[in-house]
Design a protein around this motif. Structure first.
Motif, mmCIF file in Angstrom:
data_model
loop_
_atom_site.group_PDB
_atom_site.id
_atom_site.type_symbol
_atom_site.label_atom_id
_atom_site.label_comp_id
_atom_site.label_asym_id
_atom_site.label_seq_id
_atom_site.Cartn_x
_atom_site.Cartn_y
_atom_site.Cartn_z
ATOM 1 N N ARG B 23 0.834 -1.205 0.000
ATOM 2 C CA ARG B 23 0.000 0.000 0.000
ATOM 3 C C ARG B 23 0.870 1.256 0.000
ATOM 4 N N THR B 24 1.943 1.218 0.785
ATOM 5 C CA THR B 24 2.829 2.387 0.889
ATOM 6 C C THR B 24 3.431 2.726 -0.473
ATOM 7 N N GLN B 26 2.159 1.838 -3.458
ATOM 8 C CA GLN B 26 1.100 2.248 -4.386
ATOM 9 C C GLN B 26 0.737 3.711 -4.184
ATOM 10 N N ARG B 27 0.650 4.105 -2.906
ATOM 11 C CA ARG B 27 0.265 5.488 -2.633
ATOM 12 C C ARG B 27 1.379 6.460 -3.005
ATOM 13 N N ARG B 30 1.155 7.007 -6.668
ATOM 14 C CA ARG B 30 0.080 7.913 -7.060
ATOM 15 C C ARG B 30 0.442 9.359 -6.717
ATOM 16 N N ARG B 31 1.071 9.559 -5.562
ATOM 17 C CA ARG B 31 1.487 10.921 -5.207
ATOM 18 C C ARG B 31 2.486 11.470 -6.224
ATOM 19 N N TYR B 38 -2.639 -1.266 -15.232
ATOM 20 C CA TYR B 38 -3.564 -1.950 -14.326
ATOM 21 C C TYR B 38 -4.017 -3.275 -14.913
ATOM 22 N N ASN B 43 -12.123 -5.463 -10.429
ATOM 23 C CA ASN B 43 -11.398 -4.665 -9.458
ATOM 24 C C ASN B 43 -9.944 -4.502 -9.891
ATOM 25 N N PRO B 44 -9.682 -3.589 -10.820
ATOM 26 C CA PRO B 44 -8.336 -3.485 -11.375
ATOM 27 C C PRO B 44 -7.297 -3.138 -10.306
#
Lengths: 619, 233
Positions: B23-24, B26-27, B30-31, B38, B43-44
């Motif tokens: 998660r860290t 992925q975020r 995105r930032r 994808y 649920n891609p």
């Protein structure tokens, strides 16, 4: 001072089950050097990290206070059972997340009071921090402890534990409070509190005394000091669009309860459901502009990297341009690979149009809250929705592709009969039929949730008592037997927890020793099934000469003085009485956006800032 | 563009679970506004995979993540990504790999570990004994069964350094392996609190072990690179 951080990281963290809760170095966490700060504020949420980090108010205050370079605000949550045990056995004090600083070393400890069942947790946290539980026992070196949030609207059951309360929108007044405390750092506790009482929304319980009638019954809480106002007026953010809102939310490592960005589109609700405390104490409706929200959403996504944005408000479908907002936001966010989700939609505002516009929205489930099963009872509680509207909204949702629907009801509402409960069953069957008619494949997933009605202060139903425990169980059982339907999952709330919530929600200062005793007996995290100890709570009430059930069922007369009469939430008692009487007659009251009802809230606002209340007749 | 990134995970993030780490990343991606490829479907999710899960509490100087970007990646994009990673995650090296290159998880063959061990005069002797044993049976318990396994073939190297650190090269992956915890148990060293570092992850390239940053890649194949460092088994 001991190097708490080193000890915590080297000797304690490796032994914990969920260490990521306690790291405090998440992305966007505010880490400052305390020695360069003039005011240190601990923001306490009396529940576990996963719950507290999901709370919007905490995020707003955290970033708002940290905007000032010379102030530092840090987060403190209730530790899990494993850490709590280590802290007690090894004498390690409760510390903040960011810098592992003991809570007792802060200047101000701000506690969020979201629900009655968190009150013993507040005491456990103060105890773990080594801060005296009673404000009267605190010394000059202890921090000031302030409480805020909906719980502060009836502060009396916990009055003894707090040096002061903030009633209303804390972002409006907290910076001023901290500034006053910063300017008068060297004054005594008492002197500092006297400097604060002049600010809007500040209530200092030690400056008030209970007065009694000749017969020895409660009359009122009256100021015992000339500086204390007779009634404490709620602090209100008049213009929400201009108000501070953080866009750099802290990003937890582990998953939390609401693991998404929260976009508060408006505050307040104009519907006037008679049981609903939020609908009364957050008046009036204050919206953010669509363009403001679009900018906020984009900044939030960029600064956090979250994959989901949720609209938040008491009833998102009531936003004046909800269709356009969803359309624009989902278009903006789709470009960033981000989902938009829509919790708390009212079913009458869920139109086919809205369903169509939400095509790009994640269809994780829709929540509708009819609250009662028959039109008669919905009229009593002023939930102005018809069965036809519900069925039409559900049909639109099914047609738009939703298969997972939650229906929220309340049980034990004033004047409820078994016919009303069977009305819930009938409604659920109608929803199932609608699914078949809409050509849905297989079974829909319908979750029916029935909570127990808990009368709350500052609502038209504040005078009603809760129904007896045996009756709660009988009605839950009746629903359970009738809701064994294919595709339907029935959820209900524990009768004992609801009973306790009701016993505290409308209590007075007589509950201070009860809550203190319950905490001493070991009560904590009372809203968690695995921690809830009803037997200990009953013991705490009994030992203080009170009966828990009698407190929950207590019926007030309309003329009775109420323990929270000195708290001015903005909505007048006259208005609440009128609504109470209309409820008994089964008469509904319209949404105040259709015309002012004279609830009194306009008097809290400046003339130029009255928003929806602009037309109020002030006579 | 598909790339492999070698990164360090430091002290401040050593308690993250594998899922937390995912998660860290992925975020952070995105930032940094770096578009990813994808997966298709209801649920891609981004095409991103780690070479191996690091035990909670351990730090690392050589973790790997495999990411498929929807754009070309240069040092500029990598710098942008580094700026968005939380303190404690540091990009060390990266390389472009063929679209069809195998998943790291399927080809990682060994890991080099280093762990601080308590002062114990008898430890060198126990290490010697372990190295000389013909077999090293240990008991593994899963929910379903208890089995005895010989980990001797998986213990490639074991050395007690004068610095008081124990260094291990251990086999891992689909064909069998062992974990530092099991070796420490055989040496009667308590695992809790010891600072465990994964130094390197290594791939099999013929009879050799070599870093994923050094091996030669062509289509689906992985080749030994004689010009770079390697371990011979």
């Amino acid at each position: 001072m001991k190097n708490y951080k080193e000890i915590f990281w080297q000797e304690i963290l490796p032994r914990l089950e969920k260490p990521t809760r306690y790291l405090g170095n998440e992305v966007n966490a505010q880490i400052k050097n305390h020695e360069q700060c003039t005011m240190r504020i601990a923001l306490v949420f009396p529940d576990l990290y996963e719950i507290g980090m999901s709370h919007l108010g905490l995020k707003i205050l955290y970033h708002l206070l940290n905007e000032r370079p010379q102030w530092v605000a840090e987060r403190v949550f209730m530790p899990g059972a494993d850490l709590e045990k280590i802290m007690r056995e090894e004498n390690f004090p409760l510390c903040s997340l960011e810098t592992v600083t003991p809570l007792a070393a802060f200047d101000l400890v701000g506690v969020t009071l979201q629900y009655e069942l968190s009150y013993t947790t507040v005491l456990q946290m103060l105890d773990l921090a080594g801060i005296p539980l009673l404000a009267a026992d605190r010394s000059e070196s202890d921090p000031l402890v302030v409480g805020g949030g909906p719980g502060a609207f009836n502060p009396e059951p916990i009055a003894g534990f707090f040096d002061f309360f903030v009633i209303g929108d804390a972002e409006e007044v907290l910076p001023e409070i901290v500034q006053v405390l910063e300017e008068h750092k060297n004054l005594s506790r008492q002197e500092r509190l006297l400097r604060l009482v002049a600010l809007p929304g500040v209530y200092v319980p030690s400056l008030y005394e209970a007065q009694q009638t000749a017969a020895g019954t409660f009359l009122k809480l009256a100021p015992a000091h000339p500086s204390a106002p007779a009634r404490v007026r709620r602090a209100v953010v008049a213009d929400l669009d201009e108000a501070y809102y953080p866009t750099d939310f802290v990003v937890p490592y582990g998953s939390i309860v609401h693991d998404r960005l929260v976009l508060e589109i408006f505050r307040g609700c104009s519907r006037g459901c008679r049981f609903c405390q939020a609908g009364m104490i957050y008046r009036p409706v204050r919206e953010r502009k669509k363009e403001t929200l679009r900018q906020m959403a984009q900044k939030m996504v960029r600064s956090t990297g979250y994959e989901e944005v949720a609209l938040s408000s008491l009833s998102s479908g009531d936003y004046s341009a909800i269709g356009e907002l969803i359309q624009d936001l989902s278009a903006d966010l789709a470009g960033e690979g981000v989902f938009l989700s829509l919790p708390s939609l009212r079913l009458d505002s869920f139109s086919q149009d809205l369903a169509r516009q939400s095509q790009q929205v994640r269809k994780s489930g829709l929540t509708f809250a009819p609250e009662a099963g028959t039109q008669r009872l919905r009229d009593v509680i002023n939930k102005n929705i018809t069965e036809a509207e519900l069925i039409s909204a559900v049909r639109d949702a099914f047609a738009a592709g939703w298969t997972n629907i939650k229906l929220y009801f309340m049980l034990g509402l004033p004047a409820e009969t078994d016919d009303d409960l069977l009305g819930i069953v009938h409604l659920v069957q109608q929803v199932l039929n609608t699914y078949k008619q809409a050509g849905g494949k297989g079974r829909p997933q319908i979750t029916v949730s029935a909570s127990v009605f808990v009368p709350k202060a500052h609502t038209p139903f504040q005078w009603f008592g809760q129904i007896p425990e045996a009756e709660i169980r009988r009605r839950q059982d009746l629903l359970r037997r009738h809701l064994r339907l294919p595709g339907v999952h029935f959820q209900w709330h524990g009768a004992e927890m609801s009973l306790l919530e009701a016993a505290i929600a409308r209590g007075g200062r007589e509950l201070v020793p009860v809550i203190l005793r319950a905490a001493k007996l070991g009560c904590k995290l009372d809203s968690w099934d695995e921690h809830f100890r009803f037997d200990l709570w009953q013991q705490a009430f009994t030992e203080n000469g009170l009966d828990l059930a009698a407190c929950a069922q207590r019926q007030y007369a309309l003329t009775d003085p109420l323990p929270w009469d000195h708290i001015d939430a903005g909505v007048s008692k006259r208005f609440l009485q009128r609504e109470y009487e209309r409820a008994l007659k089964g008469e509904t009251t319209k949404d105040c956006r259709e015309g002012c009802l004279g609830c009194g809230i306009a008097l809290l606002l400046d003339k130029e800032n009255r928003g929806v209340c602009i037309n109020e007749n002030l006579d | 563009m598909r790339i492999w990134i070698e990164f360090a995970l430091r002290e401040s993030l050593r308690f993250l679970s594998h899922l937390d780490l995912m998660r860290t990343w992925q975020r952070a991606l995105r930032r940094a506004s770096l578009p990813l490829v994808y997966s298709q479907g209801f649920n891609p999710h981004p095409r991103m995979a780690f070479a191996s899960a690091l035990p909670v509490g351990a730090t690392s100087l050589g973790e790997y993540v495999d990411i498929q970007f929807a754009i070309n990646i240069t040092d500029k994009e990598m710098a942008a990504l580094q700026a968005e990673l939380p303190a404690g995650l540091e990009i060390l090296q990266w390389r472009v790999v063929p679209k069809k290159a195998p998943a790291l998880m399927s080809i990682v063959k060994a890991a080099e570990w280093s762990v601080k061990v308590p002062d114990d005069q008898e430890l060198p002797e126990r290490v010697q004994k372990l190295l000389q044993s013909a077999s090293l049976p240990i008991v593994r318990r899963t929910k379903r069964k208890v089995s005895t396994i010989d980990i001797k073939p998986y213990l490639y190297r074991l050395e007690l350094k004068p610095s008081g650190r124990l260094e291990m090269l251990l086999a891992m992956g689909g064909t069998g392996g062992t974990k530092p915890r099991e070796v420490l148990e055989l040496l009667q060293i308590p695992a809790a609190g010891s600072d465990l570092v994964r130094q390197k992850l290594l791939l099999a390239a013929g009879p050799y072990l070599q870093s994923p940053m050094a091996v030669l890649l062509k289509e689906k194949e992985v080749f030994f690179n004689a010009k770079a460092d390697y371990y011979q088994l």
